[in-house]
Design an enzyme around this catalytic site. Structure first.
Site, PDB file in Angstrom:
ATOM      1  CG  ASP A 110      -0.366  -0.258   2.508  1.00 36.18           C
ATOM      2  OD1 ASP A 110       0.874  -0.393   2.592  1.00 36.18           O
ATOM      3  OD2 ASP A 110      -1.121  -0.324   3.502  1.00 36.18           O
TER       4      ASP A 110
ATOM      5  CG  ASP B 133       1.671   0.990  11.312  1.00 32.82           C
ATOM      6  OD1 ASP B 133       0.953   1.773  11.958  1.00 32.82           O
ATOM      7  OD2 ASP B 133       1.689   0.977  10.076  1.00 32.82           O
TER       8      ASP B 133
END
Length: 792
Positions: free
Chosen positions: A67, A503
């Site tokens: 992504d 993350d």
């Protein structure tokens, strides 16, 4: 970012001179004598892989799209992935968000990718379709008059790109936000809207935000063997169209709205499709939202699996009837076995606890088996035991446990989450790969599933369930070579590399060619900054965002990152995205932390973060740094003002410096072994933007005129024994973006990367190595931590 205007039909614009150039070094002055080799500090994955595509005609030709981290091609001899978009430069950083990939089934050397990261104003540039005639070694691009969303909701649906196997010069593209269906008739060189296609889609699952309000538009394109083209649209009232004349006219597929547009009363859309050509079936998974984050709607069921008979037009709901935890929240990936007609698989999406489920059917969806199941005792005690068809082998990527341990049926190493990429090899029924939010899993023993039979039986004598004896096969990591972390900061200590990552928190590497150890305590959702005590390098500090934690945002290590201590949560600073920046004095005796909440002034600690005391003289949000030689000296920067402390960070005063960036992000760094030497990079376009240096602790600054723009600066081992540390920067000189090095205190600069190695946006952090001359570490936004070395 440059803005562009377009006509309805677009010509191809060459990318990187139409072919990625060989290594060539630019300079601002002097001659660069060093050629560089590049590799990653190995993490293995670390981000979402929303698409895995096998070529239908050539074995072992496989692509994985990410992504934000580009596109990769599988290398069968080494069982690794090769990055294909490292040539994407700073101005086109959005092209590393890959919306879709299509590999040509007629001429397998051709491959296409739809690129563009955001459809909102986070990315001001439009998207493109890039094409290659050599399996991704070199590329050309056709730029589009609209944006694409490689990192937007719905990015795991599709594929939105498709090559017509009956005429491979015809390539289709489904687009979001009312842009409709587009088509190229010359192998992707020119594109125009397919005006005959009647429906651009209208489905917006959540219109409340600038990120969640995408109209998902035209989702996927696929082809029947008889030449018909099927297109899925994000419109519950008209979700499926077909053309029998190669796209000249289009008709809604009868019954599609009833089958695909509702599920237990929810309005749903066709997320993915797969043909079983031998049996004449088109399978489609539906969802009430595009994914990949949301859970089930209030009704509990978030989607279905539908089967269309291509001969009769009959629709059949073949949704699995059983989920060990209750209603199926929704589906992500879907795949069929090309070599075994009637065999298909699907994955749940957001079956958060205890794990996602992979379903398999060998009878066209009439019956299904699950990848795991519960085993209840006679008292139906909670939690039940769990039995599995396969074991998850995370060898080489041990961080995939995220520091947890098995907790009843909730295993530390899971099947995954956000499973939209699910693909059985069309040439080998035993091979499957699936992508998750962190990695790629795979096995070459898939058909052993079919011989296992049921997972759970019943003991009549004991009156309770039992796990039936099966021989589980192994599913293991298949992500080696694919590096997708978004690196936020770097601390290069002698023999140790510590990084803060989005993350995943952060990693500690003692060997960049081996997977690093994840920083787990504190449990950062995203790491934000790292530092070490220059005179006592065993003392390392870091800061990150935390959620649901009582511990503080700051972590401390006294053994060079091998183990970490948690610190006290600062009163008034809640969990969440408040990591901010952190600095540790040169002798390790004081830590200064500037929270990221924007309202809390920086604090200091002299007891490794067990207690915190407000710092005098600094505004909230100030960037904090430590001198690399003098333990008493620390520095800070905020809104164009430089601050300095001469008492170990207890109090700061403004230095009176002027002319520095008052807007935009900056990177302030102190030079190893040079008391009071500071370098600053950053700013904002159309304002102060570039690089400055100070040799007196921040009172006076001199602009480095070589650079039009600069965003990150760091230091490494000097070229000579007693020379000034080598300086590295991600900057723009004479109109050229690059990674630059100076070995003479900034008097001259050489570009050490080349046009084939640009890694899109590299403005967050950069560092040299303190022990290896010429080695440079580059933080990227989705291609991991890049390491460069001078060629032998």
């Amino acid at each position: 970012m440059r803005r562009r205007t377009f006509t309805a039909s677009l010509g191809a614009a060459a990318v990187a001179a139409a072919a990625v150039p060989s290594a060539a070094h630019a300079k601002t002055r002097g001659h660069c004598e060093d050629a560089y080799t590049w590799r990653n500090a190995v993490v293995n994955g670390g981000g979402y892989v929303p698409g895995i595509v096998f070529n239908e005609t050539e074995a072992d030709l496989i692509y994985a799209r990410t992504d934000i981290g580009g596109l990769y091609r599988w290398q069968e001899p080494t069982q690794t992935w090769k990055p294909l978009l490292d040539w994407v430069g700073w101005d086109d950083w959005g092209w590393t968000g890959v919306v879709s990939v299509a590999t040509d089934p007629v001429e397998p050397h051709r491959v296409y990718a739809a690129v563009g990261t955001y459809t909102n104003d986070w990315d001001p540039a439009n998207g493109a379709v890039i094409r290659s005639e050599d399996r991704g070694e070199t590329w050309e691009a056709a730029e589009l008059p609209f944006k694409q969303g490689g990192n937007m909701p719905g990015r795991g649906m599709g594929e939105r790109l498709a090559v017509d196997p009956h005429d491979n010069a015809q390539v289709y593209l489904g687009t979001p936000n009312g842009n409709g269906l587009w088509r190229s008739q010359d192998h992707g060189r020119n594109w125009s809207r397919a005006e005959a296609f009647p429906n651009a889609g209208n489905f917006v699952q959540d219109p409340s935000g600038e990120y969640s309000d995408d109209n998902q538009g035209v989702i996927w394109i696929d082809f029947d063997q008889d030449g018909r083209v099927f297109v899925g649209v994000a419109d519950p009232d008209d979700p499926l169209y077909v053309s029998a004349d190669r796209g000249a006219t289009w008709q809604p597929v009868p019954g599609a709205a009833a089958a695909l547009g509702t599920a237990d009363g929810n309005r749903t859309i066709p997320k993915q499709a797969a043909f079983d050509h031998e049996n004449g079936h088109l399978f489609i998974v539906t969802g009430w939202d595009p994914g990949p984050y949301n859970g089930a709607p209030a009704s509990g069921r978030g989607g279905s699996i539908q089967r269309l008979s291509l001969a009769t037009g009959e629709w059949t709901d073949v949704t699995p009837a059983y989920n060990p935890i209750g209603a199926i929240p929704g589906f992500g990936g879907l795949t069929v076995d090309r070599r075994r007609p009637g065999t298909l698989m699907a994955a749940t999406q957001n079956n958060w606890w205890p794990d996602e489920i992979v379903y398999r059917s060998t009878d066209s969806g009439a019956t299904w088996q699950t990848s795991w199941d519960y085993v209840w005792d006679a008292n139906w005690s909670w939690p039940p035991e769990r039995t599995d068809r396969f074991t998850m082998d995370s060898t080489g990527s041990e961080w995939l446990s995220f520091g947890g341990a098995d907790d009843g049926p909730a295993y530390a190493v899971k099947h995954g989450w956000m499973i939209d990429a699910l693909a059985i090899d069309p040439h080998d029924s035993d091979r499957i790969m699936w992508g998750t939010g962190a990695t790629i899993w795979g096995t070459e023993r898939l058909t052993e599933w079919d011989a296992q039979g049921a997972l759970v039986g019943w003991d009549d004598a004991a009156g309770h369930q039992i796990a039936l004896p099966i021989e589980p096969f192994t599913v293991a990591v298949r992500v080696e070579g694919l590096e997708e972390t978004a690196v936020q900061d770097i601390a290069a200590i002698g023999g140790t590399l510590v990084s803060a990552t989005g993350d995943l928190g952060g990693f500690v590497h003692t060997d960049v060619d081996r997977v690093g150890t994840q920083i787990r305590h504190p449990n950062w959702t995203s790491g934000r900054g790292v530092d070490f005590a220059a005179l006592e390098p065993d003392v390392v500090v870091g800061t990150g965002d935390v959620e649901g934690e009582t511990a503080g945002h700051v972590g401390v290590s006294t053994d060079r990152g091998a183990t970490w201590l948690t610190t006290t949560r600062l009163d008034g600073v809640a969990g969440g995205a408040n990591g901010g920046t952190v600095a540790v004095g040169a002798d390790g005796s004081v830590i200064v932390w500037s929270p990221g909440d924007g309202s809390t002034a920086p604090v200091f600690s002299t007891d490794l973060g067990q207690t915190w005391t407000p710092v005098d003289g600094l505004p909230a949000g100030a960037l904090v740094r430590a001198d690399r030689t003098d333990p008493n000296r620390l520095y800070a920067f905020a809104a164009g003002t430089v601050y300095a402390s001469a008492n170990g960070g207890l109090a700061f005063t403004a230095t009176g410096a002027t002319g520095l960036p008052a807007e935009g992000p900056v990177d302030l760094r102190a030079v190893p072994g040079r008391r009071g030497h500071l370098w600053l990079a950053g700013g904002k376009a159309d304002a102060a933007y570039g690089m400055w240096r100070s040799t007196d602790g921040g009172r006076k600054w001199k602009r480095v005129r070589d650079f039009d723009e600069a965003d990150a600066v760091g230091f490494g081992k000097a070229r000579g024994r007693h020379g000034y540390p080598a300086i590295y920067t991600s900057a723009k000189a004479d109109g050229q973006r690059g990674i630059w090095r100076s070995t003479d205190e900034g008097r001259t600069w050489d570009r050490v990367n080349d046009d084939a190695h640009q890694w899109a946006w590299t403005g967050k952090a950069i560092s040299g190595d303190p022990q290896v001359y010429g080695r440079v570490y580059i933080a990227t936004n989705g291609r991991g931590l890049i390491c460069g070395d001078i060629e032998d």
